[in-house]
Design an enzyme around this catalytic site. Structure first.
Site, PDB file in Angstrom:
ATOM      1  N   CYS A 210       0.836  -1.231   0.177  1.00 14.90           N
ATOM      2  CA  CYS A 210       0.042  -0.089   0.056  1.00 14.90           C
ATOM      3  C   CYS A 210       0.817   1.152  -0.009  1.00 14.90           C
ATOM      4  CB  CYS A 210      -0.986  -0.006   1.065  1.00 14.90           C
ATOM      5  SG  CYS A 210      -0.228   0.141   2.820  1.00 14.90           S
ATOM      6  N   HIS A 237      -2.159   1.667   7.011  1.00 19.93           N
ATOM      7  CA  HIS A 237      -2.682   1.866   5.554  1.00 19.93           C
ATOM      8  C   HIS A 237      -2.401   3.328   5.141  1.00 19.93           C
ATOM      9  CE1 HIS A 237      -4.208   0.257   2.166  1.00 19.93           C
ATOM     10  NE2 HIS A 237      -5.384   1.187   2.175  1.00 19.93           N
ATOM     11  N   ASP A 254      -8.608   4.897  -3.115  1.00 17.36           N
ATOM     12  CA  ASP A 254      -7.693   3.969  -2.799  1.00 17.36           C
ATOM     13  C   ASP A 254      -7.214   3.046  -4.035  1.00 17.36           C
ATOM     14  OD1 ASP A 254      -6.443   1.442  -1.903  1.00 17.36           O
ATOM     15  OD2 ASP A 254      -7.253   1.774   0.273  1.00 17.36           O
TER      16      ASP A 254
END
Length: 375
Positions: A210, A237, A254
């Protein structure tokens, strides 16, 4: 916070950012045309960086709310260090060389054509909004690859993690602070997986977890002209927010999940318990945690790294530093938006509705650790 604590943070950040130029959004730094890495830019001096950080943290000792017990000081220093690191790092999304490099790999004509042909399917969006959705789809499906264990560099077989290593000089040149080591289960040879910080390098490697995804995607958003912020969730995250002129607000994006405007995905769908979600760009520093939770009271009970007043003052100082050189018209526009966003965040903290899209579980692979730009 005592003087030793402030000096510790200042010295640590100074060491990390000697080579970093804080690019101005309206006037990107001029760098050699032969270089493709932001790390080659000349940066502010050690003393300049130390003085800048000292000014930003001067508010902290004056705040009575920051009377933490000694056992919390290490965690507090780590948290402030992390915020300051990302605050400096997001300047690279304004580097003209990196933006041009991103445009060279983004199929912008194709994405515009797809956005135009699909516009009728998105009645609540304008072309620029649909373009971001197409960018998300391209980045997730065609461009970037998730890595749990990298394939063997030699036979492409499966690998297993065996430890960590320091970066080589070449890996360090592109911001790799650490390197994961893997052994092939077929040929037994070792494969290195550098955790690169340079989004220009990530345009070449096109893989990661991520941290790499959000880093590279935020650069791509800026490259096509969208206003974008890098969002740090201090649990595990990171992602991007893109400003929609049509909707007059910041949109959660995202790239790992190809998720657009699904802010409750993490708390409702993944079952995460966020504490601090901080959005940072070359112009702004905003605590957006309320956008990503349904229960603000519970979140507040978990936020014990630093007092709320101190965090607010620190982010305000970040914004003042960032906006000092901007035209007055731009500063006024950012303040207008900030007032609207504050009302939106206040409303978000009281909402109860969750969309079906926000209830889905995680689609991307697992994060072995939180990898944030600058670390």
């Amino acid at each position: 916070m005592d003087t030793n604590t402030i000096d510790f943070i200042a010295q640590d950040l100074t060491r990390k950012y000697i080579a970093l130029r804080a690019a101005n959004r309206r006037s990107p730094p001029s760098t050699s045309s032969g270089s493709s890495s932001s790390s080659s830019s000349s940066g502010p001096s050690t003393n300049d960086l130390a003085r800048s950080l000292q000014r930003m943290l001067q508010v902290l000792p004056r705040t009575a709310a920051l009377s933490l017990q000694p056992q919390n000081l290490a965690e507090q220093k780590q948290f402030l260090n992390q915020l300051q690191t990302v605050n400096w790092e997001v300047a690279k999304y304004e580097n003209r060389i990196l933006l041009d490099k991103a445009l060279d790999v983004i199929p912008i004509t194709r994405l515009y054509e797809e956005a135009e042909s699909n516009l009728h399917l998105h009645p609540d969006d304008l072309l620029d909004d649909v373009l971001i959705k197409r960018l998300l789809a391209w980045f997730k499906r065609d461009f970037f690859t998730w890595v749990n264990e990298p394939p063997c560099d030699y036979c492409k077989g499966k690998t297993m993690r065996i430890g960590m290593s320091g970066p080589t000089s070449e890996e360090r040149r592109f911001g790799a602070g650490n390197v994961e080591l893997y052994m092939c289960t077929v040929c037994s040879r070792q494969t290195r997986f550098p955790r690169y910080n340079d989004p220009g390098k990530l345009l070449e490697t096109r893989r990661g977890r991520c941290g790499e995804w959000a880093n590279c995607f935020t650069l791509c958003c800026r490259a096509i002209g969208a206003e974008a912020r890098y969002v740090l969730d201090t649990t595990d995250h990171v992602w991007t927010e893109v400003y929609s002129e049509h909707k007059g607000r910041w949109i959660h994006c995202d790239s790992c999940e190809e998720a657009y405007d699904q802010p409750l995905l993490y708390s409702a769908g993944w079952g995460k318990k966020p504490s601090y979600c901080i959005a940072l760009s070359a112009e702004e520093a905003v605590d957006v945690t309320r956008r990503y939770t349904q229960n603000w009271a519970q979140v507040l009970a978990r936020r014990n790294k630093v007092s709320e007043d101190v965090l607010a003052q620190l982010l305000r100082r970040f914004r003042q530093e960032k906006q000092a050189a901007l035209p007055s018209e731009r500063v006024q526009e950012l303040r207008r938006r900030a007032e609207i966003e504050e009302r939106e965040l206040e409303e978000a903290s009281r909402r109860t509705a969750v969309s079906d899209a926000e209830m889905r579980g995680r689609q991307s692979g697992r994060d072995l650790d939180l990898f944030v730009i600058g670390h």
